[in-house]
Design a protein around this motif. Sequence first.
Motif, PDB file in Angstrom:
ATOM      1  N   ASP A  82     -26.790 -11.888 -32.087  1.00 33.62           N
ATOM      2  CA  ASP A  82     -27.269 -13.060 -32.809  1.00 33.62           C
ATOM      3  C   ASP A  82     -27.355 -12.720 -34.291  1.00 33.62           C
ATOM      4  O   ASP A  82     -28.143 -11.867 -34.697  1.00 33.62           O
ATOM      5  N   PHE A  83     -26.521 -13.384 -35.084  1.00 33.77           N
ATOM      6  CA  PHE A  83     -26.535 -13.205 -36.531  1.00 33.77           C
ATOM      7  C   PHE A  83     -27.176 -14.409 -37.218  1.00 33.77           C
ATOM      8  O   PHE A  83     -26.915 -14.676 -38.382  1.00 33.77           O
ATOM      9  N   GLY A  84     -28.009 -15.149 -36.495  1.00 31.32           N
ATOM     10  CA  GLY A  84     -28.678 -16.319 -37.053  1.00 31.32           C
ATOM     11  C   GLY A  84     -27.816 -17.553 -36.943  1.00 31.32           C
ATOM     12  O   GLY A  84     -27.917 -18.312 -35.984  1.00 31.32           O
ATOM     13  N   CYS A  85     -26.917 -17.749 -37.889  1.00 33.11           N
ATOM     14  CA  CYS A  85     -26.069 -18.947 -37.883  1.00 33.11           C
ATOM     15  C   CYS A  85     -24.865 -18.782 -36.948  1.00 33.11           C
ATOM     16  O   CYS A  85     -24.202 -19.757 -36.621  1.00 33.11           O
ATOM     17  N   VAL A  86     -24.586 -17.549 -36.526  1.00 30.73           N
ATOM     18  CA  VAL A  86     -23.459 -17.270 -35.630  1.00 30.73           C
ATOM     19  C   VAL A  86     -23.948 -16.390 -34.483  1.00 30.73           C
ATOM     20  O   VAL A  86     -24.616 -15.382 -34.717  1.00 30.73           O
ATOM     21  N   VAL A  87     -23.614 -16.792 -33.262  1.00 30.84           N
ATOM     22  CA  VAL A  87     -23.937 -15.992 -32.079  1.00 30.84           C
ATOM     23  C   VAL A  87     -22.617 -15.589 -31.428  1.00 30.84           C
ATOM     24  O   VAL A  87     -21.757 -16.428 -31.172  1.00 30.84           O
ATOM     25  N   VAL A  88     -22.461 -14.277 -31.197  1.00 26.95           N
ATOM     26  CA  VAL A  88     -21.235 -13.729 -30.620  1.00 26.95           C
ATOM     27  C   VAL A  88     -21.514 -13.333 -29.175  1.00 26.95           C
ATOM     28  O   VAL A  88     -22.473 -12.613 -28.896  1.00 26.95           O
ATOM     29  N   HIS A  89     -20.681 -13.823 -28.259  1.00 25.67           N
ATOM     30  CA  HIS A  89     -20.773 -13.513 -26.829  1.00 25.67           C
ATOM     31  C   HIS A  89     -19.494 -12.797 -26.421  1.00 25.67           C
ATOM     32  O   HIS A  89     -18.404 -13.320 -26.637  1.00 25.67           O
ATOM     33  N   VAL A  90     -19.628 -11.614 -25.792  1.00 23.15           N
ATOM     34  CA  VAL A  90     -18.471 -10.904 -25.249  1.00 23.15           C
ATOM     35  C   VAL A  90     -18.752 -10.667 -23.768  1.00 23.15           C
ATOM     36  O   VAL A  90     -19.775 -10.098 -23.407  1.00 23.15           O
ATOM     37  N   PHE A  91     -17.843 -11.149 -22.926  1.00 21.94           N
ATOM     38  CA  PHE A  91     -18.037 -11.122 -21.474  1.00 21.94           C
ATOM     39  C   PHE A  91     -16.891 -10.426 -20.757  1.00 21.94           C
ATOM     40  O   PHE A  91     -15.777 -10.401 -21.273  1.00 21.94           O
ATOM     41  N   THR A  92     -17.161  -9.985 -19.512  1.00 20.35           N
ATOM     42  CA  THR A  92     -16.063  -9.717 -18.588  1.00 20.35           C
ATOM     43  C   THR A  92     -15.543 -11.088 -18.145  1.00 20.35           C
ATOM     44  O   THR A  92     -16.219 -12.112 -18.317  1.00 20.35           O
ATOM     45  N   GLN A  93     -14.360 -11.128 -17.551  1.00 20.42           N
ATOM     46  CA  GLN A  93     -13.783 -12.392 -17.079  1.00 20.42           C
ATOM     47  C   GLN A  93     -14.718 -13.080 -16.090  1.00 20.42           C
ATOM     48  O   GLN A  93     -14.956 -14.282 -16.181  1.00 20.42           O
ATOM     49  N   GLU A  94     -15.280 -12.316 -15.147  1.00 18.55           N
ATOM     50  CA  GLU A  94     -16.146 -12.889 -14.109  1.00 18.55           C
ATOM     51  C   GLU A  94     -17.429 -13.454 -14.714  1.00 18.55           C
ATOM     52  O   GLU A  94     -17.872 -14.544 -14.349  1.00 18.55           O
ATOM     53  N   THR A  95     -18.032 -12.714 -15.638  1.00 22.50           N
ATOM     54  CA  THR A  95     -19.280 -13.159 -16.245  1.00 22.50           C
ATOM     55  C   THR A  95     -19.035 -14.386 -17.120  1.00 22.50           C
ATOM     56  O   THR A  95     -19.827 -15.320 -17.129  1.00 22.50           O
ATOM     57  N   ARG A  96     -17.910 -14.394 -17.828  1.00 21.13           N
ATOM     58  CA  ARG A  96     -17.578 -15.555 -18.660  1.00 21.13           C
ATOM     59  C   ARG A  96     -17.405 -16.799 -17.794  1.00 21.13           C
ATOM     60  O   ARG A  96     -17.878 -17.881 -18.134  1.00 21.13           O
ATOM     61  N   ALA A  97     -16.711 -16.641 -16.662  1.00 27.26           N
ATOM     62  CA  ALA A  97     -16.512 -17.768 -15.751  1.00 27.26           C
ATOM     63  C   ALA A  97     -17.854 -18.253 -15.192  1.00 27.26           C
ATOM     64  O   ALA A  97     -18.086 -19.459 -15.051  1.00 27.26           O
ATOM     65  N   PHE A  98     -18.754 -17.318 -14.894  1.00 31.99           N
ATOM     66  CA  PHE A  98     -20.059 -17.673 -14.336  1.00 31.99           C
ATOM     67  C   PHE A  98     -20.873 -18.494 -15.335  1.00 31.99           C
ATOM     68  O   PHE A  98     -21.410 -19.545 -14.990  1.00 31.99           O
ATOM     69  N   TYR A  99     -20.962 -18.027 -16.582  1.00 30.33           N
ATOM     70  CA  TYR A  99     -21.772 -18.737 -17.583  1.00 30.33           C
ATOM     71  C   TYR A  99     -21.048 -19.962 -18.155  1.00 30.33           C
ATOM     72  O   TYR A  99     -21.695 -20.902 -18.582  1.00 30.33           O
ATOM     73  N   ASN A 100     -19.728 -19.921 -18.197  1.00 29.06           N
ATOM     74  CA  ASN A 100     -18.895 -21.047 -18.609  1.00 29.06           C
ATOM     75  C   ASN A 100     -19.439 -21.759 -19.853  1.00 29.06           C
ATOM     76  O   ASN A 100     -19.690 -22.965 -19.833  1.00 29.06           O
ATOM     77  N   LEU A 101     -19.625 -21.000 -20.921  1.00 33.61           N
ATOM     78  CA  LEU A 101     -20.190 -21.557 -22.147  1.00 33.61           C
ATOM     79  C   LEU A 101     -19.323 -22.655 -22.755  1.00 33.61           C
ATOM     80  O   LEU A 101     -19.844 -23.584 -23.370  1.00 33.61           O
ATOM     81  N   GLU A 102     -18.003 -22.566 -22.572  1.00 35.82           N
ATOM     82  CA  GLU A 102     -17.144 -23.619 -23.100  1.00 35.82           C
ATOM     83  C   GLU A 102     -17.486 -24.982 -22.482  1.00 35.82           C
ATOM     84  O   GLU A 102     -17.481 -25.985 -23.169  1.00 35.82           O
ATOM     85  N   ARG A 103     -17.802 -24.989 -21.192  1.00 37.23           N
ATOM     86  CA  ARG A 103     -18.190 -26.242 -20.542  1.00 37.23           C
ATOM     87  C   ARG A 103     -19.592 -26.651 -20.987  1.00 37.23           C
ATOM     88  O   ARG A 103     -19.850 -27.804 -21.308  1.00 37.23           O
ATOM     89  N   LEU A 104     -20.494 -25.684 -21.029  1.00 36.68           N
ATOM     90  CA  LEU A 104     -21.877 -25.955 -21.412  1.00 36.68           C
ATOM     91  C   LEU A 104     -21.963 -26.547 -22.822  1.00 36.68           C
ATOM     92  O   LEU A 104     -22.762 -27.433 -23.085  1.00 36.68           O
ATOM     93  N   TRP A 105     -21.102 -26.055 -23.719  1.00 32.96           N
ATOM     94  CA  TRP A 105     -21.104 -26.505 -25.116  1.00 32.96           C
ATOM     95  C   TRP A 105     -19.876 -27.362 -25.434  1.00 32.96           C
ATOM     96  O   TRP A 105     -19.387 -27.385 -26.552  1.00 32.96           O
TER      97      TRP A 105
END
Length: 121
Positions: A82-105
């Motif tokens: 978390d850099f305040g105005c920018v939040v960086v998320h780095v996932f494994t493929q499985e974890t990214r699919a589970f959280y699905n931030l693109e759909r959430l946002w």
Amino acid sequence: MLPSRELAEIAVKALDSKKGKEIRLIRIDKITTLAEYFVICTGTSNTQINALGDEVEKELTEKGEEPLHREGYRGGTWVLMDFGCVVVHVFTQETRAFYNLERLWQDGKQVNLSGILENDA
């Protein structure tokens, strides 16, 4: 302090330089006060995920931007910076699919990275 868009683009380039996959930049400032941008990336292994996170932190620290918060390094399937105005998320493929931030946002605006990325459009 860097403008948020510039900070986000530096993070994207850092991820790209370490061969991060499926890098996305989503502008979310119109729908939340959490941040202005989310950067989302997939790493292929625990080692790469940590290397991707380290590279983002190194590049932004060199520009005077320290992370306000960091999570997930020990787990190896996900890193959040978390850099305040920018939040960086780095996932494994499985974890990214589970959280699905693109759909959430999905109400956020995906930023076209074609002029920024070299490795993965």
